[in-house]
Design a protein around this motif. Structure first.
Motif, PDB file in Angstrom:
ATOM      1  N   PRO A 667       0.810  -1.237   0.000  1.00  0.00           N
ATOM      2  CA  PRO A 667       0.000   0.000   0.000  1.00  0.00           C
ATOM      3  C   PRO A 667       0.834   1.274   0.000  1.00  0.00           C
ATOM      4  N   PHE A 668       2.008   1.241   0.613  1.00  0.00           N
ATOM      5  CA  PHE A 668       2.858   2.435   0.610  1.00  0.00           C
ATOM      6  C   PHE A 668       3.413   2.691  -0.796  1.00  0.00           C
ATOM      7  N   LEU A 669       3.740   1.633  -1.518  1.00  0.00           N
ATOM      8  CA  LEU A 669       4.293   1.810  -2.854  1.00  0.00           C
ATOM      9  C   LEU A 669       3.254   2.357  -3.829  1.00  0.00           C
ATOM     10  N   ARG A 670       1.984   2.100  -3.583  1.00  0.00           N
ATOM     11  CA  ARG A 670       0.932   2.651  -4.446  1.00  0.00           C
ATOM     12  C   ARG A 670       0.912   4.173  -4.384  1.00  0.00           C
ATOM     13  N   LYS A 671       1.361   4.723  -3.254  1.00  0.00           N
ATOM     14  CA  LYS A 671       1.348   6.179  -3.090  1.00  0.00           C
ATOM     15  C   LYS A 671       2.414   6.865  -3.932  1.00  0.00           C
ATOM     16  N   LEU A 672       3.281   6.078  -4.568  1.00  0.00           N
ATOM     17  CA  LEU A 672       4.329   6.651  -5.396  1.00  0.00           C
ATOM     18  C   LEU A 672       3.749   7.373  -6.613  1.00  0.00           C
ATOM     19  N   VAL A 673       2.494   7.090  -6.939  1.00  0.00           N
ATOM     20  CA  VAL A 673       1.858   7.763  -8.078  1.00  0.00           C
ATOM     21  C   VAL A 673       1.710   9.256  -7.794  1.00  0.00           C
ATOM     22  N   GLN A 674       1.347   9.609  -6.560  1.00  0.00           N
ATOM     23  CA  GLN A 674       1.149  11.013  -6.222  1.00  0.00           C
ATOM     24  C   GLN A 674       2.348  11.606  -5.467  1.00  0.00           C
ATOM     25  N   ALA A 675       3.005  10.817  -4.611  1.00  0.00           N
ATOM     26  CA  ALA A 675       4.092  11.327  -3.770  1.00  0.00           C
ATOM     27  C   ALA A 675       5.442  11.051  -4.411  1.00  0.00           C
ATOM     28  N   ASP A 676       6.462  11.762  -3.920  1.00  0.00           N
ATOM     29  CA  ASP A 676       7.799  11.497  -4.439  1.00  0.00           C
ATOM     30  C   ASP A 676       8.437  10.345  -3.676  1.00  0.00           C
ATOM     31  N   GLU A 677       9.616   9.932  -4.125  1.00  0.00           N
ATOM     32  CA  GLU A 677      10.264   8.733  -3.581  1.00  0.00           C
ATOM     33  C   GLU A 677      10.551   8.852  -2.086  1.00  0.00           C
ATOM     34  N   THR A 678      11.084   9.993  -1.687  1.00  0.00           N
ATOM     35  CA  THR A 678      11.479  10.168  -0.288  1.00  0.00           C
ATOM     36  C   THR A 678      10.266  10.196   0.624  1.00  0.00           C
ATOM     37  N   GLU A 679       9.195  10.815   0.195  1.00  0.00           N
ATOM     38  CA  GLU A 679       7.978  10.856   1.013  1.00  0.00           C
ATOM     39  C   GLU A 679       7.429   9.443   1.238  1.00  0.00           C
ATOM     40  N   VAL A 680       7.451   8.629   0.194  1.00  0.00           N
ATOM     41  CA  VAL A 680       6.958   7.252   0.327  1.00  0.00           C
ATOM     42  C   VAL A 680       7.812   6.472   1.310  1.00  0.00           C
ATOM     43  N   VAL A 681       9.133   6.578   1.182  1.00  0.00           N
ATOM     44  CA  VAL A 681      10.026   5.835   2.068  1.00  0.00           C
ATOM     45  C   VAL A 681       9.873   6.320   3.507  1.00  0.00           C
ATOM     46  N   GLU A 682       9.771   7.635   3.711  1.00  0.00           N
ATOM     47  CA  GLU A 682       9.666   8.164   5.079  1.00  0.00           C
ATOM     48  C   GLU A 682       8.363   7.736   5.730  1.00  0.00           C
ATOM     49  N   GLU A 683       7.282   7.738   4.981  1.00  0.00           N
ATOM     50  CA  GLU A 683       6.009   7.290   5.543  1.00  0.00           C
ATOM     51  C   GLU A 683       6.065   5.801   5.889  1.00  0.00           C
ATOM     52  N   TYR A 684       6.698   5.014   5.020  1.00  0.00           N
ATOM     53  CA  TYR A 684       6.828   3.576   5.304  1.00  0.00           C
ATOM     54  C   TYR A 684       7.683   3.339   6.550  1.00  0.00           C
ATOM     55  N   LEU A 685       8.813   4.028   6.652  1.00  0.00           N
ATOM     56  CA  LEU A 685       9.698   3.825   7.802  1.00  0.00           C
ATOM     57  C   LEU A 685       9.017   4.233   9.102  1.00  0.00           C
ATOM     58  N   THR A 686       8.276   5.322   9.058  1.00  0.00           N
ATOM     59  CA  THR A 686       7.564   5.771  10.265  1.00  0.00           C
ATOM     60  C   THR A 686       6.517   4.751  10.693  1.00  0.00           C
ATOM     61  N   ALA A 687       5.741   4.255   9.728  1.00  0.00           N
ATOM     62  CA  ALA A 687       4.731   3.246  10.061  1.00  0.00           C
ATOM     63  C   ALA A 687       5.379   1.963  10.552  1.00  0.00           C
ATOM     64  N   ARG A 688       6.493   1.594   9.963  1.00  0.00           N
ATOM     65  CA  ARG A 688       7.199   0.378  10.389  1.00  0.00           C
ATOM     66  C   ARG A 688       7.709   0.527  11.821  1.00  0.00           C
ATOM     67  N   TRP A 689       8.208   1.709  12.179  1.00  0.00           N
ATOM     68  CA  TRP A 689       8.667   1.956  13.553  1.00  0.00           C
ATOM     69  C   TRP A 689       7.507   1.827  14.538  1.00  0.00           C
ATOM     70  N   LYS A 690       6.372   2.431  14.209  1.00  0.00           N
ATOM     71  CA  LYS A 690       5.225   2.373  15.114  1.00  0.00           C
ATOM     72  C   LYS A 690       4.726   0.946  15.296  1.00  0.00           C
ATOM     73  N   MET A 691       4.777   0.155  14.247  1.00  0.00           N
ATOM     74  CA  MET A 691       4.332  -1.229  14.357  1.00  0.00           C
ATOM     75  C   MET A 691       5.309  -2.057  15.199  1.00  0.00           C
ATOM     76  N   ALA A 692       6.618  -1.829  15.013  1.00  0.00           N
ATOM     77  CA  ALA A 692       7.617  -2.616  15.735  1.00  0.00           C
ATOM     78  C   ALA A 692       7.779  -2.177  17.172  1.00  0.00           C
ATOM     79  N   HIS A 693       7.566  -0.889  17.448  1.00  0.00           N
ATOM     80  CA  HIS A 693       7.772  -0.348  18.808  1.00  0.00           C
ATOM     81  C   HIS A 693       6.469   0.256  19.313  1.00  0.00           C
TER      82      HIS A 693
END
Length: 938
Positions: A667-693
């Protein structure tokens, strides 16, 4: 621009970290010493002895083992010698008293004969016990004591007294106990020195001898020499028995100590051997997991594993799974081969054939219907898709994957079946995807993992529940199927189907499902080498292929035929334009490695710039991105060529948690259509942190934030890596924070840690280096320090620049330069300067394969060094080299094997150009990386 000079892989603050690492090692060493002392104390307690009159070990189990040891090593020849002496002495005694025995022929004579016979019998019984191997200390002591008593009773004097006679009158004062006393003394000495008998048991012999002789000699008229002399003899026997017993006591004490020491050493050796075996098993398991992970990650970049890791499919290795295959499609009528383009065989094989779109639409419409069985779906597929016959275009089809055409056909049918199951998750899809179908009868869906095993052996045992399941690589196939069915998040599968637009029965949903079915049917046909197209003059150059060259990449070959010769693929030609556009996007060279994204292994530019550029140029939607990943999922699901066995690639061969991670990230990669590369990666990393911690620390902020987010994703949320990062010095943390926050994308920065400049550095196998040492805090810190050192060496070879190569950096195509002015300084994006890449790749395969202790603190001196060797303008590799090679590298006397001039194609301009000859490879050595650093003077 001149290449940067060689920079030693030098860590200015390395001693401070090593001091901390060694301090931690010393702390662990103290804990280990305490543990060893505790174990030694337990061992000492096990071998402690009672040293009083009864010599024995404190632990009853130890005493029992010692007794068994004594019984096992008792020497049989001694009992035979002692018994022989006893027989000879008895014969001599009877001969000496034979004349006197004739004087009295009463019942006492018969008594003497009985005692003599019993004495002989005890000796022969002892000899027999020794020969059959049942001689133990109980038999030895019983034989010795019985011999002593029988020797006393064999005296004619006492026999006559027992029966009312007068021994003095019969033997005329010539009788004496000398022979009896000698025999008893010999028996006592022999028992204590010939045999390994414990003194706690052997004391019975001297005590029994003294008491027996005293009882049968001290009373009046019982001894030939009189009562007073009998008392003296009794005392003498007691002294002799005590001396022999004390001697045996000293021998046994020494023997017990030696035995305990040997036993302790043997236990230590056994523990070490067991530990070594366990470590070998762990290493083998880790190696297998790493191999599986590498193969898995390789398949993310391409739907097939890398050609370097091609394996023969399991169906070709063994016929035991051939029952899970399906029948071939009906063979078409032979057609005369024509001379056509782009491939004569391709044209002739499908001449006059067309796809049955009425059947294809029926398949897409009824695929979710409960009454639409798998067998009906298969029959429709054979009727609808003529491309399935291409796998049998020749009698001996050779494929680029190394498999046969038959196997590639089974893999394609398996992918179609997985589409069928994923569209039916609300019904029997979960069971079919996990367990497959019963190959007998009408292909009924299996609902239990033991269905096939029940038929073969009648077993009805259920596999363990997921909470008690073993590691993935130790599970049986039934346990893997059960775990997949019960632990997989099926909503992630259904969400992917929904995002791809294939979930509805309206016209749009049916069209998307038809596109997916058609794509699945012909996606792998160009693995058949005889069907590969030739690049024509009007299309050259195409994706690096020149006029007249055979397009050997099967994905590029398919896209070439779909674009320029769609009539050669009937199932594609009849689709609507929107469906064709979506299919062409799935065949684009996105240069996307899903494993890099999931593990945050690469900066955004290296992972997503090409992906983003293809989305922007093709005008694709987020649904097309989801369709791309849905096709990847179904295509890889059927890769085991066992379509009737379910999605065996994912269920039996693919770690389930890895698949869940991939699905969760889509689902994060689908956002690449509207967002730029860094925004997609940062949103994914933030969500991954919240899920793990979830219950842990909040999302980090500041200059180290992105580094912490990426490190957490690299280790699947393990908190040890965060602790290891905090143990670095402040300059090291800031340096690593800056390097891991570089995006490799023009005019893009992370919101949490805005860092400009490049090139960004991709550490290939960085997550593997960290994951290998999770669970050991000291080693995790060492791995973190190694990662920091690799970044430092890479930055020495590629200093920070403010210019980017557009093709790698992600700026708009055709832009010559873009300038920005802010507090961080100007940024220039150059379109033509190929010497300034946006990102570089550092491979550390050798480093991650080594034991971290051998890298930091080996116990021996080795004249090698870890060096970073520059392969070309965008790649380098960490290698272990002799220190003598470093000067040769810097002097240009050595060339990396991969550094040979090669031609590149400028696809935009359509011209071919040769880059300048590469400069000599630069090396950044790490001083004494495998040998200890010299101690600094105080």
């Amino acid at each position: 621009m001149e290449a940067p000079p060689s920079t030693p892989l030098k860590r200015e603050r390395q001693p401070s970290f090593l001091a901390r690492a060694r301090g931690a090692s010393l702390a662990h060493a103290k804990i280990a010493d305490e543990y060893i002392k505790l174990e030694q104390g337990r061992s000492d307690a096990a071998v402690q002895m009672h040293t009083g009159w009864v010599l024995s070990f404190v632990e009853p189990t130890t005493e029992f083992e010692y007794a068994l040891e004594m019984d096992s090593r008792r020497n049989a020849k001694y009992i035979m010698e002692a018994a022989g002496i006893n027989i000879a002495a008895s014969v001599a005694l009877l001969v000496m008293t034979a004349n006197d025995m004739q004087k009295y022929t009463g019942p006492d004579n018969r008594f003497l004969l009985v005692c003599g016979i019993l004495q002989f019998m005890t000796s022969f019984i002892a000899i027999g016990a020794s020969n059959v191997g049942v001689l133990n200390e109980t038999i030895v002591i019983s034989w010795a004591f019985a011999t002593v008593v029988l020797n006393i009773l064999t005296s004619p004097w006492r026999a006559s007294v027992f029966y009312g006679g007068d021994g003095f009158e019969l033997y005329s004062g010539a009788a004496c106990d000398s022979a009896i006393l000698l025999i008893m003394a010999l028996i006592g000495v022999g028992v204590h020195f010939f045999f390994d008998v414990r003194t706690s048991r052997s004391m019975i012999v001297p005590l029994g001898t003294v008491l027996s002789y005293g009882a049968l000699s001290i009373p009046p008229s019982m001894a030939p020499e009189g009562s007073f002399q009998a008392i003296q003899f009794t005392v003498l026997l007691a002294v002799i028995g005590y001396v022999t017993w004390i001697g045996r006591y000293a021998i046994e004490k020494h023997d017990r100590a030696k035995w305990a020491e040997t036993r302790s050493l043997k236990e230590q050796v056994d523990k070490q051997e067991l530990h070594i075996k366990q470590e070998e098993k762990k290493m083998a398991k880790m190696k297998k997991q790493m191999d599986d992970m590498e193969a898995t990650l390789a398949s993310m970049e391409k739907l097939e594993p890398s050609n370097r890791r091609v394996r023969v499919d399991s169906m070709e290795q063994s016929t035991s799974r051939s029952h899970l295959a399906v029948s071939r499609p009906p063979k078409p009528s032979p057609v005369k081969e024509l001379v056509g383009i782009p491939n004569p065989l391709l044209v002739s094989a499908l001449k006059g054939q067309c796809a049955d779109f009425a059947v294809i639409k029926r398949m897409a419409t009824k695929i979710t219907s409960p009454g639409y069985s798998l067998s009906a779906f298969f029959n429709d597929a054979k009727l609808a898709f003529p491309e399935l016959n291409l796998f049998f275009a020749t009698d001996d089809c050779k494929t680029s994957s190394g498999r046969s055409g038959e196997v590639e056909y089974q893999r394609t049918i398996g992918a179609l079946f997985c589409v069928y199951w994923l569209m039916r998750l609300d019904g029997d899809g979960e069971n079919g995807f996990s367990y497959g179908v019963d190959v007998e009868g009408n292909w009924e869906v299996i609902t239990s993992p033991n269905h096939r095993r029940k038929k073969s052996d009648g077993s009805d045992d259920e596999p363990p529940s997921p909470s008690t399941a073993k590691f993935f690589h130790t599970m049986s196939d039934e346990e893997k199927r059960f775990a997949f069915k019960n632990t997989m998040k099926w909503n992630e599968f259904s969400d992917l189907v929904t995002m791809a637009g294939c979930h509805t029965n309206d016209e749009d949903g049916i069209a998307r499902t038809m596109a997916l079915l058609c794509l699945t049917s012909f996606h792998d046909v160009f693995k058949v080498e005889d069907l590969l197209p030739t690049c024509q003059a009007e299309h050259a150059p195409y994706m690096g292929y020149q006029e007249g060259e055979i397009i050997r990449d099967h994905d590029v070959a398919l896209s070439y035929v779909l674009i320029y010769y769609e009539e050669c693929i009937p199932s594609f030609q009849g689709l609507p334009d929107a469906a064709k556009k979506a299919i062409l996007f799935t065949q684009s060279k996105l240069q996307f490695n899903h494993g890099w994204f999931v593990q945050a292994e690469a900066p955004p530019g290296a992972m997503l710039s090409t992906f983003k550029r293809m989305l922007s140029s093709g005008g694709c939607s987020s649904d097309d991105v989801a369709l791309y990943f849905l096709h990847w999922l179904t295509d890889l699901s059927g890769a085991e060529a066992t379509p009737l066995g379910g999605a065996e690639k994912f269920v039996l061969r693919f770690p389930h948690h890895v698949l869940s991670s991939f699905l969760w990230s889509i689902p994060f990669l689908r956002k690449l259509v509207q967002a730029d590369e860094t925004e997609v990666v940062e949103e994914y990393l933030t969500a991954r942190w919240k899920m793990a911690h979830d219950a842990g620390p909040p999302v980090p902020k500041g200059p180290e934030a992105v580094a912490l987010l990426r490190l957490s994703a690299m280790t699947q949320g393990n908190s040890e890596v965060l602790e290891a990062f905090s143990c670095l010095s402040e300059p090291e943390r800031l340096f690593l924070g800056d390097e891991m926050a570089r995006t490799g994308c023009a005019s893009q920065t992370f919101r949490l840690s805005p860092v400009r400049g490049g090139p960004a550095i991709l550490i290939y196998y960085g997550p593997a280096l960290l994951q290998r040492h999770m669970g050991h805090k000291v080693k995790t810190k060492m791995a973190m320090a190694s990662l920091c050192e690799v970044y430092r060496a890479a930055r020495a070879l590629w200093p920070v620049e403010t210019t980017y190569n557009v093709e790698d950096g992600g700026a708009a195509e055709g832009a010559e330069e873009v300038k920005e002015s802010d507090e961080a300084g100007p940024m220039v994006v150059a379109a033509t300067d190929l010497s300034r890449p946006a990102s570089v790749t550092i491979e550390i395969a050798q480093l991650k394969a080594r034991i971290i202790d051998d890298i930091f603190m080996p116990s021996y001196e080795v004249r090698d060094a870890w060096v970073l060797v520059k392969k070309n303008a965008t790649e380098a590799v960490v290698e272990l080299r002799p220190t003598a090679d470093i000067n040769k590298f810097n002097a240009g006397e050595l060339q990396h094997p991969s550094r040979t001039p090669r031609k590149t194609t400028d696809q935009t301009a359509g011209a071919t150009k040769t880059p300048p000859a590469p400069c000599a490879p630069r090396c950044a050595p790490r001083p004494s990386s495998r040998g200890r650093q010299p101690r600094q003077p105080r």
